[in-house]
Enzyme design. Structure first.
Site, short mmCIF file in Angstrom:
data_model
loop_
_atom_site.label_atom_id
_atom_site.label_comp_id
_atom_site.label_asym_id
_atom_site.label_seq_id
_atom_site.Cartn_x
_atom_site.Cartn_y
_atom_site.Cartn_z
N THR A 67 1.05 -1.07 0.15
CA THR A 67 0.01 -0.08 0.00
C THR A 67 0.94 1.14 -0.03
O THR A 67 2.22 1.21 -0.08
CB THR A 67 -0.98 -0.21 1.14
N LYS A 71 3.58 1.69 -3.73
CA LYS A 71 3.21 0.84 -5.15
C LYS A 71 3.97 1.10 -6.14
O LYS A 71 4.10 0.06 -7.15
CB LYS A 71 1.62 1.35 -5.41
N ASN A 92 0.21 -3.41 -6.51
CA ASN A 92 -0.29 -3.43 -5.18
C ASN A 92 -0.23 -4.91 -4.47
O ASN A 92 -0.46 -5.07 -3.49
CB ASN A 92 -1.90 -3.13 -4.84
N GLY A 132 -8.84 12.76 -11.32
CA GLY A 132 -7.51 12.59 -10.87
C GLY A 132 -6.74 11.55 -11.62
O GLY A 132 -7.17 10.72 -12.43
N ALA A 133 -5.53 11.98 -11.68
CA ALA A 133 -4.54 11.42 -12.56
C ALA A 133 -3.28 11.23 -11.62
O ALA A 133 -2.20 11.03 -12.13
CB ALA A 133 -4.12 12.24 -13.65
N GLY A 134 -3.26 11.01 -10.47
CA GLY A 134 -2.37 10.52 -9.58
C GLY A 134 -2.25 8.80 -9.45
O GLY A 134 -2.93 8.32 -10.37
N MET A 223 -13.26 6.66 -4.47
CA MET A 223 -12.10 5.46 -4.15
C MET A 223 -11.82 5.39 -2.37
O MET A 223 -11.41 4.46 -2.03
CB MET A 223 -10.94 5.76 -4.82
#
Ligand code: ATR
Length: 288
Positions: A67, A71, A92, A132-134, A223
């Site tokens: 986690t 990752k 993960n 989100g693009a993280g 999420m």
């Protein structure tokens, strides 16, 4: 299996890791499937992830869930990396096979299963907005595209990050007949499914897009779960959307990891119900 040293050992590695629900989930799966399993939490120092994984494997660990914030470091440690982990640029799951380690990323398939089976919403032919693009967004995009929605827009505060993520998935989208575009947070349009993969609510910044992006009857999924998901869930509910937190995704990604570890696919629904009850008892309120 009466000798405890013969019970297969698994762990979740992270920093922090004390909050992790993975031991509860994997032990519930093991019990459900009648398989022996010992599942631990391992706190890895921020600067010693590789050494920590190698020690756990050397001590007899069979596999690990990884986690935050590690990752992105996982693929480099593996002899084999699944296509979805390569697309995500992160993994993960690590399985310590005798002929080398295997890395996979089960976050995206967990999300897709929770949307389709948990929430009962088909992705095929739908319009999907990924906010989100993280790391979280990157893990989700490949499997989302694979479910063949008509269109996926990745919207991010920093447009360039959305653009890079979309570029990495362009061939994949083409193979699946999906229109894939990058946008900033000023985007227009309406979407049947909106997935929040930003950490804006953790930072107290609220939802970074207007509710008019939600089509009538849309599914809006964060999420995250627990208190971190509440601002997004309230925003979605106020707009008349179906709101869903990330607890189902958490259990589904774990189910896929359990399958990778043990070759048996557990049923997610009863474990999700037990985890939901546990969480509700802890926070004393309903989160969805
Ligand atoms: P994670 O692994 O949880 O995805 P991350 O890689 O740090 O964490 O990514 C966080 C995501 O939340 C990013 O998409 C980030 O946008 P930027 O790439 O522009 O930084 C997004 N995010 C964080 N705070 C935000 C805010 N206040 N408003 C909008 N987006 C935000």
């Amino acid at each position: 299996m009466s000798d405890p040293s013969l019970v297969p050992r698994y762990a979740v590695l992270g920093n922090p890791v004390a909050h992790s629900r993975s031991p509860f989930i994997h032990e519930a799966f093991a019990q459900q499937c009648g398989l022996p399993m010992r599942y631990e939490r391992v706190l890895s120092p921020l600067d010693a992830f590789e050494a920590t994984v190698r020690r756990f494997a050397a001590e007899g660990g069979r596999g690990a869930n990884i986690t935050m914030p590690f990752k992105f470091q996982v693929p480099a440690l593996a002899a084999r990396c699944s296509a979805r982990a390569v697309l995500a640029g992160a993994a993960n799951v690590l399985r310590f096979d005798a002929d080398g380690w295997s890395a996979d990323n089960t976050d995206g398939i967990g999300l897709v299963r929770d949307i389709q089976q948990g929430a009962g919403v088909a992705l095929a032919g739908r319009r999907v907005l990924l906010l989100g693009a993280g790391g979280a967004g990157a893990g989700a995009l490949g499997p989302l595209v694979q479910a063949r929605p008509a269109r996926v827009v990745v919207a991010n505060r920093s447009f360039d990050k959305a653009k890079d993520l979309v570029a990495r998935h362009a061939a994949w989208a083409g193979q699946h007949g999906v229109s894939l575009q990058a946008a900033d947070l000023g985007l227009e349009g309406t979407f049947d499914i909106v997935v929040n993969a930003t950490s804006s609510s953790v930072q107290g910044a609220g939802v970074p897009v207007p509710a008019r992006l939600l089509a009538p009857g849309a599914l809006a999924l964060d999420m995250m779960y627990g208190a971190a998901a509440l601002p997004f869930l309230r925003w979605a509910q106020a707009a008349g959307a179906t709101a869903r937190d990330g607890l189902g995704m958490l259990v589904e990604q774990a189910a896929e990891a359990f399958f990778i570890f043990r070759g048996v696919m557990p049923a997610a629904a009863p474990v999700l119900a037990a985890l939901r009850a546990q969480l509700d008892a802890e926070v004393g309120r309903q989160v969805t």
